[in-house]
Design a protein around this motif. Sequence first.
Motif, PDB file in Angstrom:
ATOM      1  N   GLY A 179      36.049  23.865  39.918  1.00  0.00           N
ATOM      2  CA  GLY A 179      37.292  24.436  39.412  1.00  0.00           C
ATOM      3  C   GLY A 179      37.548  23.986  37.981  1.00  0.00           C
ATOM      4  O   GLY A 179      37.452  22.789  37.669  1.00  0.00           O
ATOM      5  N   GLY A 180      37.860  24.934  37.117  1.00  0.00           N
ATOM      6  CA  GLY A 180      38.025  24.636  35.689  1.00  0.00           C
ATOM      7  C   GLY A 180      39.437  24.849  35.185  1.00  0.00           C
ATOM      8  O   GLY A 180      39.636  25.150  34.013  1.00  0.00           O
ATOM      9  N   GLY A 181      40.420  24.707  36.075  1.00  0.00           N
ATOM     10  CA  GLY A 181      41.817  24.753  35.651  1.00  0.00           C
ATOM     11  C   GLY A 181      42.229  23.387  35.115  1.00  0.00           C
ATOM     12  O   GLY A 181      41.371  22.530  34.873  1.00  0.00           O
ATOM     13  N   PRO A 182      43.530  23.178  34.929  1.00  0.00           N
ATOM     14  CA  PRO A 182      43.993  21.901  34.384  1.00  0.00           C
ATOM     15  C   PRO A 182      43.436  20.679  35.120  1.00  0.00           C
ATOM     16  O   PRO A 182      42.947  19.747  34.473  1.00  0.00           O
ATOM     17  CB  PRO A 182      45.516  21.999  34.534  1.00  0.00           C
ATOM     18  CG  PRO A 182      45.792  23.470  34.468  1.00  0.00           C
ATOM     19  CD  PRO A 182      44.628  24.136  35.125  1.00  0.00           C
ATOM     20  N   ALA A 183      43.493  20.670  36.452  1.00  0.00           N
ATOM     21  CA  ALA A 183      43.024  19.500  37.198  1.00  0.00           C
ATOM     22  C   ALA A 183      41.526  19.268  36.962  1.00  0.00           C
ATOM     23  O   ALA A 183      41.087  18.143  36.726  1.00  0.00           O
ATOM     24  CB  ALA A 183      43.302  19.669  38.695  1.00  0.00           C
ATOM     25  N   ASN A 224      35.790  31.331  37.137  1.00  0.00           N
ATOM     26  CA  ASN A 224      36.250  32.213  36.066  1.00  0.00           C
ATOM     27  C   ASN A 224      35.263  32.216  34.911  1.00  0.00           C
ATOM     28  O   ASN A 224      34.356  31.398  34.855  1.00  0.00           O
ATOM     29  CB  ASN A 224      37.629  31.772  35.582  1.00  0.00           C
ATOM     30  CG  ASN A 224      38.669  32.021  36.647  1.00  0.00           C
ATOM     31  OD1 ASN A 224      38.850  33.157  37.095  1.00  0.00           O
ATOM     32  ND2 ASN A 224      39.315  30.958  37.103  1.00  0.00           N
ATOM     33  N   LEU A 225      35.486  33.149  34.000  1.00  0.00           N
ATOM     34  CA  LEU A 225      34.545  33.290  32.899  1.00  0.00           C
ATOM     35  C   LEU A 225      34.846  32.305  31.775  1.00  0.00           C
ATOM     36  O   LEU A 225      33.996  32.027  30.935  1.00  0.00           O
ATOM     37  CB  LEU A 225      34.560  34.728  32.376  1.00  0.00           C
ATOM     38  CG  LEU A 225      34.142  35.760  33.449  1.00  0.00           C
ATOM     39  CD1 LEU A 225      34.386  37.178  32.976  1.00  0.00           C
ATOM     40  CD2 LEU A 225      32.681  35.577  33.852  1.00  0.00           C
ATOM     41  N   THR A 226      36.079  31.758  31.762  1.00  0.00           N
ATOM     42  CA  THR A 226      36.421  30.736  30.773  1.00  0.00           C
ATOM     43  C   THR A 226      37.217  29.646  31.468  1.00  0.00           C
ATOM     44  O   THR A 226      37.799  29.872  32.534  1.00  0.00           O
ATOM     45  CB  THR A 226      37.306  31.321  29.644  1.00  0.00           C
ATOM     46  OG1 THR A 226      38.406  31.989  30.251  1.00  0.00           O
ATOM     47  CG2 THR A 226      36.537  32.315  28.783  1.00  0.00           C
ATOM     48  N   LEU A 227      37.250  28.465  30.851  1.00  0.00           N
ATOM     49  CA  LEU A 227      38.033  27.364  31.416  1.00  0.00           C
ATOM     50  C   LEU A 227      39.525  27.685  31.332  1.00  0.00           C
ATOM     51  O   LEU A 227      39.946  28.574  30.603  1.00  0.00           O
ATOM     52  CB  LEU A 227      37.742  26.072  30.652  1.00  0.00           C
ATOM     53  CG  LEU A 227      36.380  25.421  30.903  1.00  0.00           C
ATOM     54  CD1 LEU A 227      36.260  24.153  30.073  1.00  0.00           C
ATOM     55  CD2 LEU A 227      36.195  25.101  32.376  1.00  0.00           C
ATOM     56  N   GLY A 228      40.310  26.930  32.070  1.00  0.00           N
ATOM     57  CA  GLY A 228      41.765  27.094  31.994  1.00  0.00           C
ATOM     58  C   GLY A 228      42.388  27.502  33.321  1.00  0.00           C
ATOM     59  O   GLY A 228      43.591  27.400  33.493  1.00  0.00           O
ATOM     60  N   GLY A 229      41.548  27.968  34.240  1.00  0.00           N
ATOM     61  CA  GLY A 229      42.083  28.354  35.542  1.00  0.00           C
ATOM     62  C   GLY A 229      42.957  29.584  35.447  1.00  0.00           C
ATOM     63  O   GLY A 229      42.881  30.357  34.491  1.00  0.00           O
ATOM     64  N   ALA A 258      49.971  24.358  24.095  1.00  0.00           N
ATOM     65  CA  ALA A 258      49.345  23.271  23.341  1.00  0.00           C
ATOM     66  C   ALA A 258      48.552  22.338  24.250  1.00  0.00           C
ATOM     67  O   ALA A 258      47.483  21.852  23.875  1.00  0.00           O
ATOM     68  CB  ALA A 258      50.415  22.495  22.576  1.00  0.00           C
ATOM     69  N   ALA A 259      49.089  22.098  25.464  1.00  0.00           N
ATOM     70  CA  ALA A 259      48.400  21.192  26.391  1.00  0.00           C
ATOM     71  C   ALA A 259      46.997  21.701  26.687  1.00  0.00           C
ATOM     72  O   ALA A 259      46.037  20.926  26.790  1.00  0.00           O
ATOM     73  CB  ALA A 259      49.206  21.056  27.674  1.00  0.00           C
ATOM     74  N   ALA A 260      46.872  22.996  26.820  1.00  0.00           N
ATOM     75  CA  ALA A 260      45.572  23.582  27.123  1.00  0.00           C
ATOM     76  C   ALA A 260      44.601  23.310  25.981  1.00  0.00           C
ATOM     77  O   ALA A 260      43.450  22.934  26.198  1.00  0.00           O
ATOM     78  CB  ALA A 260      45.723  25.079  27.358  1.00  0.00           C
ATOM     79  N   ARG A 261      45.099  23.481  24.757  1.00  0.00           N
ATOM     80  CA  ARG A 261      44.230  23.233  23.599  1.00  0.00           C
ATOM     81  C   ARG A 261      43.839  21.756  23.506  1.00  0.00           C
ATOM     82  O   ARG A 261      42.716  21.415  23.170  1.00  0.00           O
ATOM     83  CB  ARG A 261      44.940  23.671  22.311  1.00  0.00           C
ATOM     84  CG  ARG A 261      45.130  25.165  22.258  1.00  0.00           C
ATOM     85  CD  ARG A 261      45.694  25.646  20.930  1.00  0.00           C
ATOM     86  NE  ARG A 261      46.414  26.887  21.113  1.00  0.00           N
ATOM     87  CZ  ARG A 261      45.830  28.075  21.299  1.00  0.00           C
ATOM     88  NH1 ARG A 261      44.518  28.174  21.284  1.00  0.00           N
ATOM     89  NH2 ARG A 261      46.559  29.151  21.493  1.00  0.00           N
ATOM     90  N   GLY A 305      52.272  21.720  42.619  1.00  0.00           N
ATOM     91  CA  GLY A 305      53.113  20.891  41.752  1.00  0.00           C
ATOM     92  C   GLY A 305      53.064  21.300  40.299  1.00  0.00           C
ATOM     93  O   GLY A 305      53.671  20.649  39.447  1.00  0.00           O
ATOM     94  N   GLY A 306      52.305  22.324  39.983  1.00  0.00           N
ATOM     95  CA  GLY A 306      52.249  22.789  38.600  1.00  0.00           C
ATOM     96  C   GLY A 306      51.187  22.073  37.784  1.00  0.00           C
ATOM     97  O   GLY A 306      50.551  21.117  38.236  1.00  0.00           O
ATOM     98  N   ALA A 307      51.031  22.543  36.543  1.00  0.00           N
ATOM     99  CA  ALA A 307      49.947  22.079  35.686  1.00  0.00           C
ATOM    100  C   ALA A 307      50.073  20.596  35.330  1.00  0.00           C
ATOM    101  O   ALA A 307      49.068  19.890  35.256  1.00  0.00           O
ATOM    102  CB  ALA A 307      49.903  22.915  34.411  1.00  0.00           C
ATOM    103  N   GLU A 308      51.316  20.124  35.135  1.00  0.00           N
ATOM    104  CA  GLU A 308      51.475  18.724  34.715  1.00  0.00           C
ATOM    105  C   GLU A 308      50.981  17.761  35.792  1.00  0.00           C
ATOM    106  O   GLU A 308      50.263  16.805  35.506  1.00  0.00           O
ATOM    107  CB  GLU A 308      52.942  18.422  34.375  1.00  0.00           C
ATOM    108  CG  GLU A 308      53.465  19.146  33.137  1.00  0.00           C
ATOM    109  CD  GLU A 308      53.854  20.592  33.407  1.00  0.00           C
ATOM    110  OE1 GLU A 308      53.817  21.002  34.592  1.00  0.00           O
ATOM    111  OE2 GLU A 308      54.185  21.303  32.452  1.00  0.00           O
ATOM    112  N   LEU A 309      51.364  18.023  37.032  1.00  0.00           N
ATOM    113  CA  LEU A 309      50.892  17.169  38.133  1.00  0.00           C
ATOM    114  C   LEU A 309      49.377  17.315  38.290  1.00  0.00           C
ATOM    115  O   LEU A 309      48.671  16.332  38.520  1.00  0.00           O
ATOM    116  CB  LEU A 309      51.607  17.535  39.444  1.00  0.00           C
ATOM    117  CG  LEU A 309      51.151  16.762  40.686  1.00  0.00           C
ATOM    118  CD1 LEU A 309      51.342  15.259  40.504  1.00  0.00           C
ATOM    119  CD2 LEU A 309      51.900  17.229  41.935  1.00  0.00           C
ATOM    120  N   ALA A 310      48.891  18.535  38.134  1.00  0.00           N
ATOM    121  CA  ALA A 310      47.452  18.771  38.256  1.00  0.00           C
ATOM    122  C   ALA A 310      46.688  17.937  37.229  1.00  0.00           C
ATOM    123  O   ALA A 310      45.655  17.337  37.539  1.00  0.00           O
ATOM    124  CB  ALA A 310      47.137  20.252  38.081  1.00  0.00           C
TER     125      ALA A 310
END
Lengths: 424, 374, 80
Positions: free
Chosen positions: A11-15, A36-41, A51-54, A288-293
Amino acid sequence: MTQHFDIVVVGGGPAGMAAAACAAEYGKPVVIVDDNLTLGGQIWRGKDIPAAARKWQARLDSVSAHVTRIHGARVFSQPVPGVLRAEQNGRYLDIAYRKLILATGARERFLPFPGWTLPNVVGAGGLQALVKSGLSVKGKHVVVAGSGPLLLAVAAYLQTHGAKVLAICEQAQFSRLLKFVHSIVTDSGKLRQALTYKMQTMSVPFYAGCYPVSAGGGKKFESVTLRQGKRAWTIACDYLACGFHLVPNTELAEFFGCRISNGKVAVDKWQQTSILDVYCAGEPTGIGGAELALVEGQIAGYAAAGQQDKAHSFFEERARRRKFAQLLEETFALDPALAQLPQDETLVCRCEDVPYSVLKHEPSWRAAKLHTRCGMGPCQGRICGTATEFIFGWTAGQVRPPIFPTPLSSLGAKPELIELQETR
Amino acid sequence: MKLSYDAVVIGAGIVGAACACELARAGMRMAIVEAQIIGGGATAAGMGHIVVMDDSPAQLALTQYSQSLWNELASQLPPNVEYDRCGTLWIAADDDEMQEVHRKQAVYAAAHVSTEILDAKALAEAEPNLRRPLAGALFVPSDAVIYPPCAAMYLVECAKQAGATLYLERAVAKAGKGRLVFSDGTEIFAASIIHATGASASRLMPHLPVRKRKGHLVITDRYPGFVRHQLVELGYLKSAHSTSSDSVAFNVQPRRTGQLLIGSSRQYNNEGTGVDQNILGAMLARAFDYIPSLQGLSSIRVWTGFRAATPDKLPLIGPTEDASVFLATGHEGLGITTSLATARLLTDHLLDRTPAISLAPYLPERFACEAAHA
Amino acid sequence: MPERIALTINGRQWETSEGTTIAAAIMNTEAACRTSVTGEERGPLCGMGICFECRAIVNGVPHQRTCQMLCQDGMDVTTQ
């Protein structure tokens, strides 16, 4: 050929990004396997990312010598212990691991109501994802409905892409939403985000304790009928974007035998599951959302890399963010009335077109599968299983390979014999 | 209150369901007991092939008789049973196997089962996705496929309509001497107790010569018309015959839905329900060998199940040393096919009617000595 | 400007911008992706490869999850 890594992150999302970046900081060979074809989930998808993603993208880039990325690959089995098999473009990859971090994210929960199978009745996150991947909603009229903080975000996103959002309907009662807002006042980031979305959708009527009772139209969707308390009314529109909050993707964890509790993957303080060396981070352990992840991903990444001290430093933040997860769960708990929405002829299983009328007599998920074909289609019960869990209280059975439909050639390929390596 | 029945069937798989239906329709006061789900054991795990098989004269007699009973029932089966008389093609890969085609045809002809021999060209026309060249095939048009869990459901419904009582989700702790005790301690009484518990038969009757023989199956997404008949390699016989080693054979079935069921594998001494990658790989390799274009089709599920295997490949039907206990188990891979004949023969026996075929080859007493020495 | 991509959807030529998934392209033509087993028209639901409602025939291969596939020049897409 089998590729070998110390740590495999699925898995390539935030966590997953956080886990991989942290694990690789200490020179461990890490791979991210992402469908997915790119990271980020699902959350950091497309061009307009926060900005957090970057920041995390850059952190991953800084350790790129140790991180391999495999995109568009879906893990579907474990041909031999210690090896994952993924499908990519019709071919398979065998990936051997010493430690595994599952960061498989969440999906929207869909609930059946009359007309929900019409084209253009789409998930809320679903419609956003489609717009991010090229669907034009310019000038289209959309009703956003369902549950969860995603609804506001989706409505705002659709507005900025030229859609006219006619209504936002949240099934949770206003009193619970108030409590939610009150609780996030202390979290400036969350509050700012919520306010931004609210400002962007200022002109859109927002209804609490409101949900769609039917979608109408001939072959295509034309209108939605909403209910709020005793009032019901119909709105003509082009799209209904409807999702009832999120459910954790636990299939892979279940497949590995990890203990599941209350629909979530159970983990210890190091984010390790009930299975040794198998970690789990992000939404599968509870929405719990991206921050917890991100926090869980960092803990899992450091712990898997043997950096327990580093992992430990995030415990406090995790505890705080888990309170928010708890708040989410309480706020957006489903109204039991939603279980009454399907009529006899409403299809519950969309793959096999199984109506509510035949399911309501079945005693269990497995009986329903065997006797009605419910859940026997290619989604493997991911949509109807989640729905019937809510409607009938059924629990799904054993997870078997392939975890996703996969070409027979990939399913059958003989695994390479791997030497058992000494684990540290 | 003491609940008592003329007969109680333990197990609502296809065999138990058929027995309950047949006995209830014969006027007996019936109960049928199922610990889990109707048709949820080997009935759900198997292919649902109604096939005439000629491993032995007794097997031929039983399968043929039972197929004729399915033919009688066919028009009454509800659509969800997916009855489809698609026929079987026994495929000969080479000239040696073609000889077997001729031998098999002679055996079937002697039993009045009509068949047709397809040469290489006719086979390629009948099944364009098979690899070429193949030597030919024996076409058995009377064979059919069904969806067994719904067939079991239908038979249980018939039994209930004829007055039978269903005890669902009730595990049996003990059964014998006219008395059946549930795991919760409650009991019912019956003059006859019929064990139709398939591969689990030895749980209640440890001395039965029934072993679990594990199988794997794969199902694909929908590809209507990709395969038109049940396709079985003649080499299947070698594999099914083998009683010791693990084996796989090419066996593909077209479902009414357009899906393909791909088998088959046979393993003893493996009682885990997990998928065995080696045997799955070997099974699929065998299938790809016959139908190369299968490789690109999408698979949706893999599962395993356990056949109730006996040493001589024939079921156990009939009385035991306990005068109240009867068996209807040990059908191995032919439970769907032979369920109706099993039910009819057992009913004939209990009611002292003259059976259409002799029950003798299937009587449990043929293993009595072994059981006594076990 | 992103590059334009030409593909065939149900026998007609369509142009789309680079980075568009096939599912989005099909929706932009106002077509459904597939016909269900009882004959209903269906379009995408989840947009993330889970629900399998967006299946279509891509370059002759049926049951492709079009929401997970990018349009490519010269592609032939048929709804199923």
